[in-house]
Scaffold this motif. Sequence first.
Motif, short mmCIF file in Angstrom:
data_model
loop_
_atom_site.label_atom_id
_atom_site.label_comp_id
_atom_site.label_asym_id
_atom_site.label_seq_id
_atom_site.Cartn_x
_atom_site.Cartn_y
_atom_site.Cartn_z
N ASP A 1 18.89 45.56 -90.15
CA ASP A 1 20.29 45.73 -89.74
C ASP A 1 21.18 46.38 -90.80
OD1 ASP A 1 19.85 44.63 -87.19
OD2 ASP A 1 20.10 42.60 -87.96
N LYS B 1 13.03 44.26 -81.48
CA LYS B 1 13.86 45.46 -81.55
C LYS B 1 13.01 46.72 -81.44
CE LYS B 1 17.74 43.59 -84.23
NZ LYS B 1 18.45 43.64 -85.54
N THR C 1 20.73 37.69 -82.65
CA THR C 1 21.34 38.99 -82.90
C THR C 1 22.78 39.12 -82.41
OG1 THR C 1 20.64 39.99 -80.81
CG2 THR C 1 19.06 40.04 -82.64
#
Length: 277
Positions: A45, A229, A262
């Motif tokens: 991230d 992801k 998330t």
Amino acid sequence: MDNIHSIEIIDVTKDFVDSKYPVIHSDKNGFLLCKQGSIQLLLDDSTFNINAGDLYIYPPFSQSFIKEVSDDFSGVAGIADFDFVLSTITQVSNTQQHIYIRTRPCVTLTQHQLQNIEELVSIIKHRLAESYRPLRIQILSALVKTICFEILDAYFDGLSISPMQQNNRDKIFQRFLQDCFMHFKKHRDVKFYAELQHLTPRYFSTVIREVSGKTPIEWINLSLVTEAKKLLATPELNIKEIALQLNFEDQSLFGRYFKRITGLSPSSFREQQDFIV
């Protein structure tokens, strides 16, 4: 080195990146040296802009998403087995420094450092093209160790870090990373990983938290969400199929888990992935 074919030196251009799946995902260690242009990567991230003269170290058991590449981008990437690299870098770095590299994987090289690394890359590429004989394999092994040290020296020097050796607690964490990479899709309980090392869950959890700054559950979640992801960034699988691949009982349970970690639902995350081709 048992598997000489695990070493790769790859010349990378925009065309090369465009022709490959835009995720660096591996159980290997590697580096990317940007020689011209720029490339933007996403790791855990965090976004990193790598420009000419920058060195990016990508850690094993992680995924670096390729977000943007300039038309004039060119560079060189190196890849080697985790076990081989670990046996080398543990001589000069401990777990805290490995974690630090994961949070700050990019460093700008001096001209001298750049020249040293490029010279070693050229020699290794030449050696890789030769026929394999026992002594040549040992030479190549030594050269790969040398470039590992050269890269770490440039990294530590650029960020003013003093190298440190590993201890037994560091080894417990590194073994956990390997075990987690192999089993996170099926096993998400701390007891399973502690028993693999013949440790009590309490002691195991304490060691992992103290040496890495994260609990075992947080590392397991990081592995699972990172894989999720990657799968969500591809159009081939629907969300139900992804949930099954990750061993969730149903899509709803996976959705709640993913959003808890998330802040986004799987479908919302997928809609944001415009950079994936």
